[in-house]
Design a protein around this motif. Structure first.
Motif, PDB file in Angstrom:
ATOM      1  N   PHE A 205       9.461 -42.278  30.474  1.00  0.00           N
ATOM      2  CA  PHE A 205       9.046 -41.124  29.684  1.00  0.00           C
ATOM      3  C   PHE A 205       8.745 -41.597  28.268  1.00  0.00           C
ATOM      4  O   PHE A 205       9.471 -42.432  27.725  1.00  0.00           O
ATOM      5  CB  PHE A 205      10.177 -40.088  29.601  1.00  0.00           C
ATOM      6  N   SER A 206       7.709 -41.057  27.649  1.00  0.00           N
ATOM      7  CA  SER A 206       7.552 -41.243  26.220  1.00  0.00           C
ATOM      8  C   SER A 206       8.668 -40.454  25.538  1.00  0.00           C
ATOM      9  O   SER A 206       9.158 -39.460  26.078  1.00  0.00           O
ATOM     10  CB  SER A 206       6.184 -40.746  25.751  1.00  0.00           C
ATOM     11  N   LYS A 207       9.113 -40.902  24.362  1.00  0.00           N
ATOM     12  CA  LYS A 207      10.205 -40.214  23.682  1.00  0.00           C
ATOM     13  C   LYS A 207       9.849 -38.769  23.358  1.00  0.00           C
ATOM     14  O   LYS A 207      10.699 -37.879  23.365  1.00  0.00           O
ATOM     15  CB  LYS A 207      10.588 -40.960  22.400  1.00  0.00           C
ATOM     16  N   LYS A 208       8.573 -38.537  23.073  1.00  0.00           N
ATOM     17  CA  LYS A 208       8.123 -37.188  22.764  1.00  0.00           C
ATOM     18  C   LYS A 208       6.778 -36.959  23.426  1.00  0.00           C
ATOM     19  O   LYS A 208       5.880 -37.781  23.306  1.00  0.00           O
ATOM     20  CB  LYS A 208       8.010 -36.994  21.252  1.00  0.00           C
ATOM     21  N   GLY A 209       6.654 -35.852  24.134  1.00  0.00           N
ATOM     22  CA  GLY A 209       5.397 -35.526  24.783  1.00  0.00           C
ATOM     23  C   GLY A 209       4.753 -34.296  24.177  1.00  0.00           C
ATOM     24  O   GLY A 209       5.216 -33.763  23.168  1.00  0.00           O
ATOM     25  N   GLY A 261       4.259 -37.426  29.463  1.00  0.00           N
ATOM     26  CA  GLY A 261       5.184 -37.014  28.406  1.00  0.00           C
ATOM     27  C   GLY A 261       5.297 -35.504  28.327  1.00  0.00           C
ATOM     28  O   GLY A 261       4.317 -34.812  28.084  1.00  0.00           O
ATOM     29  N   GLY A 295      14.371 -40.782  29.650  1.00  0.00           N
ATOM     30  CA  GLY A 295      14.353 -39.364  29.331  1.00  0.00           C
ATOM     31  C   GLY A 295      15.749 -38.784  29.226  1.00  0.00           C
ATOM     32  O   GLY A 295      16.750 -39.515  29.171  1.00  0.00           O
ATOM     33  N   SER A 322      11.054 -35.732  28.337  1.00  0.00           N
ATOM     34  CA  SER A 322      11.025 -36.627  27.179  1.00  0.00           C
ATOM     35  C   SER A 322      12.228 -36.350  26.283  1.00  0.00           C
ATOM     36  O   SER A 322      12.549 -35.193  25.985  1.00  0.00           O
ATOM     37  CB  SER A 322       9.732 -36.440  26.397  1.00  0.00           C
TER      38      SER A 322
END
Length: 340
Positions: A205-209, A261, A295, A322
């Motif tokens: 997962f990207s840290k923030k989507g 994300g 995530g 995320s």
């Protein structure tokens, strides 16, 4: 798919990674192979559903009081049969069955160290309209002594005790995504060969989507914290508004959000104070995958994997995706709870 030396089959990958698994005895490989086989059979049935008179409702309800689809029943039977014949599980619990199933076939059934919990066909109501569905599975080592009959205690374990979990998504392509606690990897089925190949190594997962997935039709039934978070997602500020995407199949929504994300939310509502998703069959395996992919997954306040189950079909609210998005949603939940 053009095959090169860089493509590894799922079978090869499982063998190569056996040393990463602390209980490596070959049994887990056989168990995952059974899931692989069953998923290919279910994939075949899903892909011909519209012409084989296996769409629609079967006329029965499952333990949750939900109408069973014909493919629910078929997928359940396929996975139970495949898992039972390998003599590597002593018990199976399915979302479609009232009680767990003790596996007695074979001479070594009671000696098996593993139990499997499974949602055979997640999002099955979407079959009739040709939308992606999936299978979710969760694997534990039993807590009772091998050689004795399996008990309910073997299934009512915290999610942190999972040794493997994953899902199959039956979509434009069919994929198996799984973890044994050493990252998350995805394998795509080549239908011409009937073989799964490693296509998505080390999924994260990207840290923030920028995607939030929730059934906004239930907005007025949501807790205040969820309503506040939705407003936050929709506000034009900084990198917002976020995009709303909701398929209605947990596997599909989770899969998209892990790749692009985002956050998936199925909260409590005024009609369902404990939420709708099942802790053991859906939330725990997805939480294990999410955390292994960087995530986060909670019930809005507490880590999903630390919840102690008290019954097979227990439901919990679910916030997953995320890391920073889940933390922000939790912040809104805490603030709303403090103001009550």
């Amino acid at each position: 798919m053009e095959l090169t030396d860089n493509f590894r089959t799922l079978g090869e990958f499982i063998i190569d990674k056996q040393e990463d698994f602390q209980y490596s005895t070959g049994e887990l490989s056989r168990l995952l192979s059974a899931i692989r086989l069953a998923s290919k059979v279910v994939n075949r049935e899903v892909n011909k559903a519209g012409i084989a008179n296996i769409i629609g409702k079967v006329g029965n309800q499952n333990i949750q009081g939900e109408e069973q689809q014909k493919l629910d029943v078929m997928a359940n039977e396929i996975f139970i049969e495949a898992l039972s014949q390998r003599e590597v599980v002593c018990g199976i619990a399915s979302e479609e069955s009232d009680h767990f199933i003790e596996i007695k076939c074979g001479t070594n059934a009671h000696l098996s160290k593993y139990v499997v919990l499974i949602d055979p066909l997640d999002g099955s109501s979407n079959i009739d309209v040709n939308v992606s569905v999936g299978t979710i599975f969760s694997i534990y080592r039993r807590v009772t002594e091998p050689g004795t009959p399996v008990t309910l205690a073997d299934f009512l374990q915290k999610g942190v005790n999972q040794i493997a979990a994953g899902y199959v998504v039956y979509g434009s392509s069919t994929m198996i995504v799984y973890t044994t606690g050493n990252g998350v990897n995805g394998f795509t089925l080549d239908p011409s060969l009937g073989t799964f190949y490693l296509s998505h190594p080390d999924m994260t997962f990207s840290k923030k989507g920028k995607i939030y997935s929730i059934n906004e039709g239930n907005y007025f039934k949501f807790p205040q914290g969820v309503k506040d978070y939705i407003k936050y997602c929709q506000k034009e500020e900084d990198d917002r508004p976020y995009t709303s995407r909701y398929i209605g199949s947990l596997v599909s929504d989770f899969h998209r959000n892990m790749i692009k994300g985002g956050i998936y939310i199925y909260p409590s509502t005024s009609q369902s104070p404990n939420g709708k998703l099942r802790l053991l069959y859906e939330c725990n395996p997805m939480a294990f995958l999410a955390e292994q992919a960087g995530g986060k997954c909670t019930d809005g306040f507490n880590r999903i994997l630390e919840i102690q189950p008290t019954e097979l079909h227990q439901r919990v609210p679910f916030f997953c995706g995320s890391f920073e998005m889940v933390e922000k949603a939790e912040e809104f939940m805490r603030n709303a709870a403090e103001q009550e």
